[in-house]
Every structure is written in C-alpha cells, then in structure tokens.
Design a protein around this motif. Structure first.
Motif: not given
Length: 146
Positions: A131-144, A45-51
C-alpha cells in the motif's frame, strides 16, 4: 611474438547511470508491476502484498497503541505527525517490508513502531508495504543538495 594484456572495458558515466537505474528497478520499483492483484512478492520471501488490504490496515487502529499508520505518518504516508517520522509514500516495497519486520522481530526499536508491529503477520506486513509503496512519493535524494 607480441603479447597483449586484455584491459577491462571502461564504463562511461551514462552507461554507469543506466546500469544503476536497472539495478534499482530490479530491487524496488512499482509493487503492482506484473501482478493483477496489485503487488509483488518480496525479496525477503514474504507473501505477495495486496493493496486494498494494506489500505485497510493502514487506516485501522492498532490494539497496542490505539493509533493507525495514517495517524502518525499522514494521508498516503506523506504527512508525518512529527518531523522525526519518515514519509512512507512511494518508498521501496522491499525497504518497507524489511523495516516493519525488523520492528516486529525486535531488531529495530521505536517506542510506538515496535508495539505496532509486534503482532503483525507476514501477510499484513506485505500488505502494508504494498500500500505505502503504491502511494505518491514525496521522497527525494540529496544529489546536488548543499
């Protein structure tokens, strides 16, 4: 008269994976989807984020510590100063918001983050998360991973 019992339908692995992907997309995903301003409002319910405002905040030095988000988490949130600091780039928008709100509200503790978040408004938190959600991701899951 014969009586049959209805059995629940079984979901195959592909269908289960698709359902999971749809659920994830509904909960997270691109903060810019469906919004000309570049971000969506949160499930909290927070306001809309602005990049643009989020990028400015991410680079601004906080009064409490003299550090910016970028100082500790790196450019685009993907090069943390310390291995114990998380990568923020590409993280889910709602997750980032919830984490920062918890630091601000004292429900999550960290020597620097608690101070940095203490005086952030709901709008500032939404902007940083967008802002941070819009940045390129280097996250990965640990599947496998072994």
């Amino acid at each position: 008269m014969s009586r049959t019992t209805a059995r629940p339908a079984r979901v195959g692995p592909l269908a289960a994976a698709l359902l999971f992907a749809f659920a994830l997309a509904a909960c997270g995903g691109d903060p810019g989807a469906g919004n000309a301003a570049g971000a969506k409002s949160s499930s909290a319910g927070l306001p809309t984020g602005r990049l643009a405002e989020g990028e400015t905040l991410a680079n601004a030095k906080g009064q409490a510590t003299g550090q910016s988000c970028i100082d500790c988490h790196g450019a685009d949130g993907n090069a943390p100063l310390d291995d114990s600091y998380p990568k923020l780039g590409g993280q889910y928008y709602d997750y980032l918001e919830h984490a920062i709100v918890q630091y601000r509200d004292g429900k999550r503790e960290h020597a620097l983050m608690s101070q940095q978040a203490a005086n952030l408004s709901d709008q500032q938190i939404a902007d940083l998360a967008a802002y941070f959600a819009s940045r390129p991701s280097q996250l990965r899951d640990l599947h496998g991973a072994h």
